[in-house]
Motif scaffolding. Sequence first.
Motif, mmCIF file in Angstrom:
data_model
loop_
_atom_site.group_PDB
_atom_site.id
_atom_site.type_symbol
_atom_site.label_atom_id
_atom_site.label_comp_id
_atom_site.label_asym_id
_atom_site.label_seq_id
_atom_site.Cartn_x
_atom_site.Cartn_y
_atom_site.Cartn_z
ATOM 1 N N GLY A 70 -0.335 1.580 -4.759
ATOM 2 C CA GLY A 70 0.980 1.587 -5.389
ATOM 3 C C GLY A 70 2.145 1.634 -4.427
ATOM 4 N N LYS A 71 1.865 1.552 -3.131
ATOM 5 C CA LYS A 71 2.935 1.617 -2.143
ATOM 6 C C LYS A 71 2.948 0.367 -1.276
ATOM 7 N N GLN A 72 4.066 0.148 -0.601
ATOM 8 C CA GLN A 72 4.169 -0.986 0.301
ATOM 9 C C GLN A 72 3.443 -0.694 1.612
ATOM 10 N N ARG A 73 3.061 -1.766 2.269
ATOM 11 C CA ARG A 73 2.441 -1.623 3.587
ATOM 12 C C ARG A 73 3.493 -1.075 4.557
ATOM 13 N N ALA B 140 -5.363 5.624 2.828
ATOM 14 C CA ALA B 140 -4.822 4.273 2.687
ATOM 15 C C ALA B 140 -5.829 3.272 3.237
ATOM 16 N N VAL B 141 -5.544 2.000 3.003
ATOM 17 C CA VAL B 141 -6.248 0.937 3.719
ATOM 18 C C VAL B 141 -5.456 0.669 4.989
#
Length: 122
Positions: A42-45, A91-92
């Motif tokens: 749900g977040k930007q990189r 995170a990824v």
Amino acid sequence: QVQLVESGGGLVQAGGSLRLSCAASGSFFSINTMGWYRQAPGKQRELVATITRGGSVNYADSVKGRFTISRDNAKNTVYLQMNSLKPEDTAVYYCNAAVRRWIAENVIPIYWGQGAQVTVSS
């Protein structure tokens, strides 16, 4: 064809450590800046850290003092040592690299790895 292959992700408890690796393969002349980014659900990189070919480093404020980026130019590999991990580090994680494919290439393309999942449990 240039490929970036990541390894070293996994599940760890809060306070633990993990080390990510990213190796570049294929046919190219040299690698300029390499870096690590991450994307949580749900977040930007977002940027985690970068390192130039000469070893100058830059870190996101959120990881300063806990993460260390390094590289081995002979192995075309960048590393991310992550210590004192927190659940919010989940995170990824993606590596990227600016790869000069031939000596006279002026516009240097950016390549990305496939991503490595890092999960930090509380």
